[in-house]
Design an enzyme around this catalytic site. Structure first.
Site, mmCIF file in Angstrom:
data_model
loop_
_atom_site.group_PDB
_atom_site.id
_atom_site.type_symbol
_atom_site.label_atom_id
_atom_site.label_comp_id
_atom_site.label_asym_id
_atom_site.label_seq_id
_atom_site.Cartn_x
_atom_site.Cartn_y
_atom_site.Cartn_z
ATOM 1 N N ASP A 1 9.970 -11.614 40.504
ATOM 2 C CA ASP A 1 10.982 -12.339 39.739
ATOM 3 C C ASP A 1 11.094 -11.838 38.298
ATOM 4 O O ASP A 1 10.078 -11.611 37.628
ATOM 5 C CB ASP A 1 10.563 -13.822 39.738
ATOM 6 C CG ASP A 1 11.489 -14.709 38.954
ATOM 7 O OD1 ASP A 1 12.548 -15.052 39.491
ATOM 8 O OD2 ASP A 1 11.151 -15.066 37.805
ATOM 9 N N GLU B 1 13.485 -7.995 40.929
ATOM 10 C CA GLU B 1 14.720 -8.613 40.446
ATOM 11 C C GLU B 1 14.895 -8.289 38.974
ATOM 12 O O GLU B 1 14.054 -8.644 38.149
ATOM 13 C CB GLU B 1 14.666 -10.141 40.597
ATOM 14 C CG GLU B 1 15.969 -10.820 40.195
ATOM 15 C CD GLU B 1 15.791 -12.086 39.358
ATOM 16 O OE1 GLU B 1 14.732 -12.269 38.727
ATOM 17 O OE2 GLU B 1 16.737 -12.881 39.315
HETATM 18 C C1 GLC Z 1 14.882 -15.592 38.257
HETATM 19 C C2 GLC Z 1 15.210 -16.606 39.319
HETATM 20 C C3 GLC Z 1 15.824 -17.790 38.680
HETATM 21 C C4 GLC Z 1 14.854 -18.365 37.710
HETATM 22 C C5 GLC Z 1 14.397 -17.314 36.709
HETATM 23 C C6 GLC Z 1 13.222 -17.773 35.941
HETATM 24 O O1 GLC Z 1 15.996 -15.064 37.671
HETATM 25 O O2 GLC Z 1 16.027 -16.047 40.279
HETATM 26 O O3 GLC Z 1 16.195 -18.742 39.618
HETATM 27 O O4 GLC Z 1 15.434 -19.423 37.034
HETATM 28 O O5 GLC Z 1 14.002 -16.117 37.358
HETATM 29 O O6 GLC Z 1 12.074 -17.755 36.733
#
Ligand code: GLC
Ligand code: MG
Length: 680
Positions: free
Chosen positions: A303, A372
């Site tokens: 993440d 991500e």
């Molecule tokens: C990522 C997740 C999101 C979350 C953020 C903080 O972008 O997809 O849902 O709020 O990280 O952890």
């Protein structure tokens, strides 16, 4: 007696006693005979010798003959020649075998791994299936629904966080990385889910959040009390309690990314909510992923990785518009030179990768990693997560570009977004495509319902791994949320930023709560009103449904080699249509996709594409009435939102004549005789 006669006598005796003797001394005795005498006496001896030799040759090799005898026999032509023939035959066969083996190894493409073959399906656990009637989905609920994945031939399931959490960001604020939140179940539920998934051949991918924890995490409490071991686990700095902004850094959810902590008397950094303090990852960190790898999870979605490190100098970030007053409220106001993509980030991810590699040694147990990072127009930054040819990092970074399709739904825009990835991806890497997730509006709502099928068709026919967010396979759309219904903290500052609309309960059937919660009348977010028609059960019965088309396309993708291993080539893009093909060298069947992302009907003329046959038969149209329709290649007709998969047969390949329009991850040439090698 002359010596010749004596010799002859001895020879004869020896020949009779030892039948192998004659051959061995044949030459020598003949020479002796010719040189040792003349006249009748010599003739008589010769006659006697010949008689003995005749007698000798009639004696067959016998069992138990001494070595010397054996050798004499073995040098005779009738034994020597076949032996030599056999010898050379064996040599030739061995060489041929080695050559064939080398050729097969050279020609056979490497086996595809599980994450190449299957789409990745994202489950948002709060919203998938509620087994206990509390209105929130849970792990037992997911276990009840595993057959849904099998029905669709989906083998990889990514489950958004289910760690113990105060749920300020619905699980992305982790209180304990080694526990399951009671809302979702317990560790035993997790273990049972994993066993059941593995029994069914499904892979489980977990979310992992390296950037921050919850402010309720044990480490944060120890850090704010300056415990010697934990005091630097987070990013702390002195600040003025009355104006707690040591610099202009801003949170992704809006406003300053600093909060004053009374206990410690300092400010801490949070790039997301104030309840999500950023870890100071430069400090010795704890290995959290091995815990889950030991349990058997098959991979991680990492993440928010670009936020993992910040510049230690804490200087202000440059303003996008330097002429504006320095009132910074959103992430768009700044260039994030000091809070994202810092040096050292990739080393950290590579360390995660190395740990995962240690757990990937058993056959079939490859642990997959996807990162991500929204880098927007800085595509090079995203590509760095692929690692280098020598150092592995993520198997792929999520490709979010197709999320921008609704900005300009058209053929050329679709091509532009696809090409953003294809032309920037390091060669030999594996592409991937995302059209929705728990942070972005559902594409059916943002692009428009009429494009849902076409988008799924594109997702499943492009090269690489598709990711499907739960509900996309049935064409679910956003729900409408009023201010009072907002659950998402990001939406509490600004309802338009709420991510609740794309997180509504999964629509399983036409019954109460769409089958999400069958026990009480409670769902954490409202069910979309369309659920009576847009649901799994209804669509399963309808061959022309979004779901049936998804299943068909995913089946095609996994059974037809050009989709998994073949070239991807652009054929045409215009205001309406995006057209591309998939072909594999040596493979007769190739596929042409014609997708109309425009606002009206379109006639596409591909007569200039000489590699295509003149007549093209539609294998599948998103408009089922057009299945099997035959088009002249100069007049391919599509309606707005219609996508066609056209199958044609030819050994003429497109890519050799258009190298600049074509991509392949790994070159392969299909050989029918060793076809089995392509399906390993
Ligand atoms: C990522 C997740 C999101 C979350 C953020 C903080 O972008 O997809 O849902 O709020 O990280 O952890
Ligand atoms: Mg529940």
């Amino acid at each position: 007696m002359s010596s010749a006669t004596n010799n002859g006598q001895m020879e004869l005796e020896e020949t009779i006693r030892n039948p192998g003797y004659k051959d061995a001394v044949d030459g020598g005795s003949a020479a002796d005979a010719s040189s040792s005498g003349t006249g009748e006496r010599r003739d008589a001896t010769a006659v006697k010798l010949d008689a003995a030799a005749d007698e000798y040759t009639q004696v067959k090799p016998y069992a138990g003959m001494p070595k010397e005898v054996l050798l004499l026999h073995s040098s005779r032509a009738r034994y020597r020649v076949p032996r030599e023939i056999l010898f050379w035959l064996i040599v030739c066969c061995t060489l041929a075998l080695v050559a064939v083996t080398i050729t097969i190894i050279a020609l056979s493409p490497p086996c595809l791994r599980w994450w190449h073959i299957t789409p990745v399906y994202q489950v948002y656990p709060r919203s998938f299936k509620d087994s206990d009637g509390d209105g929130v989905g849970d792990l037992k609920g997911i276990k009840e629904k595993l057959d849904h994945f099998l029905d669709l031939n989906i083998k990889a399931v990514w489950i958004s966080p289910f760690y113990r959490s105060p749920m300020k960001d619905f699980g992305y604020d982790v209180e304990d990385f080694r526990d399951v939140d009671p809302l979702f179940g317990n560790m035993q539920d997790f273990e049972e889910l994993l066993v059941e998934m593995h029994n069914k051949g499904l892979k489980l991918i977990m979310d992992f959040i390296p950037n921050h924890t919850s402010d309720r995490h044990r480490w944060f409490n120890l850090s704010r009390t300056r415990d010697p071991q934990y005091k630097d686990y987070y990013v702390w700095t002195d600040c003025d309690p009355a104006f707690p902004k040591p610099n202009n850094w801003v949170s992704i959810f809006g406003n300053s990314s600093w909060t004053y902590d009374e206990v410690r008397g300092q400010c801490y950094l949070h790039q997301f909510l104030k309840e999500q303090p950023d870890l100071n990852l430069r400090n010795p960190d704890v290995d959290l992923i091995s815990f889950w790898l030991e349990k058997g999870v098959d991979g991680f979605r990492m993440d928010a990785v670009k936020h993992m490190l910040e510049a230690a100098h804490l200087r202000d970030e440059p303003q996008v518009d330097p002429d504006k007053p320095p009132v910074i409220t959103t992430e768009w106001d700044l260039y994030h030179d000091y809070t994202t993509s810092q040096v050292g980030l990739h080393d950290m991810l590579r360390e995660f990768r190395a740990v995962m590699d240690d757990y990937s040694r058993e056959p079939g147990r490859y642990r997959f990693m996807v990162t991500e990072s929204y880098d927007y127009e800085e595509v090079d930054k995203t590509m760095m997560y692929y690692g280098t040819p020598l150092i592995k990092e993520s198997d792929f970074p999520f490709n979010f570009y197709l999320l921008d399709l609704p900005q300009n739904t058209s053929g050329w825009w679709a091509k532009h977004l696809v090409d953003l990835w294809m032309s920037n991806m390091p060669s030999g890497k594996w592409p991937n495509w995302v059209v929705g997730n728990h942070d972005r509006p559902r594409i059916g709502s943002s692009a428009g319902r009429i494009y849902v099928r076409a988008i799924n068709l594109m997702l499943l026919t492009l090269p690489g791994t598709p990711t499907t967010y739960y509900g996309e396979e049935i064409g679910m759309e956003n729900i409408n949320i009023t201010q009072s219904q907002v659950q998402d903290p990001a939406g509490k500052y600004n309802v338009s930023l709420s991510r609740d609309p794309e997180r509504s309960p999964m629509q399983w059937n036409s019954e109460k709560n769409a089958g999400f919660n069958t026990q009480t009348n409670n769902t954490w977010l409202p069910v979309h009103p369309s659920y009576e028609t847009v649901n799994v059960e209804v669509q399963n019965k309808d061959e022309g449904s979004v779901l049936s088309q998804y299943r068909f396309l995913n089946g095609l993708r996994q059974s037809e080699l050009p989709f998994l291993r073949g070239w991807f080539c652009y054929v045409l893009s215009d205001t309406n249509v995006f057209s591309y093909l998939r072909e594999l060298d040596g493979h007769k069947e190739a596929y042409l996709m014609v997708i109309n992302f425009g606002r009206g009907p379109s006639t596409t003329d591909l007569s200039a594409v000489k590699e295509l046959p003149d007549e093209l038969r539609v294998l599948m149209s998103t408009n089922t009435a057009n299945n099997q329709k035959v088009f002249q290649k100069s007049r391919i007709q599509t309606e707005a939102g219609e996508g066609l998969v056209i199958r044609y047969s030819t050994y003429t390949r497109f890519h050799p004549n258009h190298p600049a329009q074509c991509y392949v991850s790994e070159k392969a040439c299909y050989l029918e005789t060793v076809g089995i090698l392509y399906k390993c």
